[in-house]
Design an enzyme around this catalytic site. Structure first.
Site, PDB file in Angstrom:
ATOM      1  N   ASP A 179      -3.100   2.413  12.365  1.00 26.16           N
ATOM      2  CA  ASP A 179      -4.148   3.058  12.995  1.00 26.16           C
ATOM      3  C   ASP A 179      -5.348   2.858  12.102  1.00 26.16           C
ATOM      4  O   ASP A 179      -5.280   2.634  11.060  1.00 26.16           O
ATOM      5  CB  ASP A 179      -3.636   4.553  13.323  1.00 26.16           C
ATOM      6  N   GLU A 220      12.320   3.372   9.702  1.00 26.92           N
ATOM      7  CA  GLU A 220      11.948   2.329   9.030  1.00 26.92           C
ATOM      8  C   GLU A 220      12.860   1.920   7.848  1.00 26.92           C
ATOM      9  O   GLU A 220      13.377   0.778   7.702  1.00 26.92           O
ATOM     10  CB  GLU A 220      10.207   2.579   8.640  1.00 26.92           C
TER      11      GLU A 220
HETATM   12  N1  ADE Z   1      -0.160   6.993   7.654  1.00 25.17           N
HETATM   13  C1  ADE Z   1      -0.455   6.065   8.631  1.00 25.17           C
HETATM   14  N2  ADE Z   1      -1.523   6.409   9.168  1.00 25.17           N
HETATM   15  C2  ADE Z   1      -2.077   7.457   8.540  1.00 25.17           C
HETATM   16  C3  ADE Z   1      -3.172   8.215   8.511  1.00 25.17           C
HETATM   17  N3  ADE Z   1      -4.127   8.008   9.658  1.00 25.17           N
HETATM   18  N4  ADE Z   1      -3.481   9.349   7.632  1.00 25.17           N
HETATM   19  C4  ADE Z   1      -2.503   9.629   6.704  1.00 25.17           C
HETATM   20  N5  ADE Z   1      -1.445   8.801   6.603  1.00 25.17           N
HETATM   21  C5  ADE Z   1      -1.273   7.943   7.386  1.00 25.17           C
END
Ligand code: ADE
Length: 251
Positions: free
Chosen positions: A218, A14
């Site tokens: 997510d 990134e």
């Molecule tokens: N960065 C992106 N998704 C994450 C997650 N589920 N937990 C911690 N850091 C993250």
């Protein structure tokens, strides 16, 4: 004072995309970290991969401030959604940062930063507003022009901008139980990641204005690992590059 903006990103690929925007580049290596000094448009910048987790990000942020004298610090990366209504592809710009895994009870209250008398660190209002304007402009322009039609379809992207609290801890959150536990204790938190609150504490102590921009990759549940990997490659890198470019255009 001439602005010299530090840009940190949580994923190597990134931040590579952001580094590609720099002109008049010089590379400086310190403590296994690569700092790329240069300009984006007319703005002086120093760009670095924070590495993962609170300690790694603390080292990188401290070096940016102490060795490169950055006047502002912008952290960009991805996060898991906690708040209802946040979906993959949405963007959260920080209001406040909190460490969800900090607990020095019974000496002080849960989540309180030792010797700093607070649970939350506020991000800088001007820098946060600037980041918000940049994200809004990109959303209005349409993310298709940033990530392409395929990715928009695959991830069902229809991004919205949110300002809110971000929680950080040294854990990748990928269970509903853990997600709900954090949310029950810190109900205002929008999303979870692994660096922002550490960088916020560094900036608080040095008096450096900062903000954190996180794209939801997510929903911090059992699918998190799968969604996260795909999303980084196909969406997050391009988002970060476009957001940073737009911020520098607006500075
Ligand atoms: N960065 C992106 N998704 C994450 C997650 N589920 N937990 C911690 N850091 C993250």
């Amino acid at each position: 004072m001439t602005r010299n903006i530090g840009i940190l990103g949580a994923m190597a690929q990134e931040i590579d995309e952001v580094k590609a925007l720099l002109t008049e580049k010089t590379v400086v290596k310190i403590a296994n970290r690569e700092f790329v000094v240069g300009k984006i448009g007319n703005v002086r910048c120093v760009v670095a991969f924070s590495k993962w987790g609170k300690v790694a990000a603390t080292i990188t942020a401290t070096l940016l401030i102490q060795e490169f004298a950055v006047t502002d610090l912008i952290f960009i990366g991805t996060a898991g959604a906690l708040a209802d209504g946040l979906k993959v592809g949405d963007i959260v710009v920080s209001k406040r940062l909190v460490q969800h895994d900090l607990d020095a009870r019974p000496i002080i209250s849960r989540f309180e930063l030792p010797l700093l008398n607070r649970v939350y660190v506020d991000s800088d209002p001007d820098l946060t507003a600037l980041a918000g304007r940049a994200v809004s402009n990109l959303i209005n322009k349409g993310v298709e022009s940033i990530v392409g039609k395929e990715a928009v379809k695959e991830f069902n992207l229809n991004p919205t901008l949110h300002f809110g609290d971000i929680a950080s801890g040294d854990q990748f959150i990928n269970s509903v139980e853990k997600r709900d536990e954090i949310l029950s204790l810190l109900p205002d938190v929008q999303c979870v990641e692994m660096e922002g609150a550490a960088v916020a504490q560094v900036c608080l102590e040095f008096g450096t204005p900062f903000t954190v921009i996180r794209t939801i990759s997510d929903t911090a549940d059992h699918n998190a690992r799968v969604d996260f990997g795909k999303f980084i490659v196909e969406v997050a890198n391009a988002y970060s590059r476009a957001i940073v470019q737009e911020i520098m255009r607006l500075v």
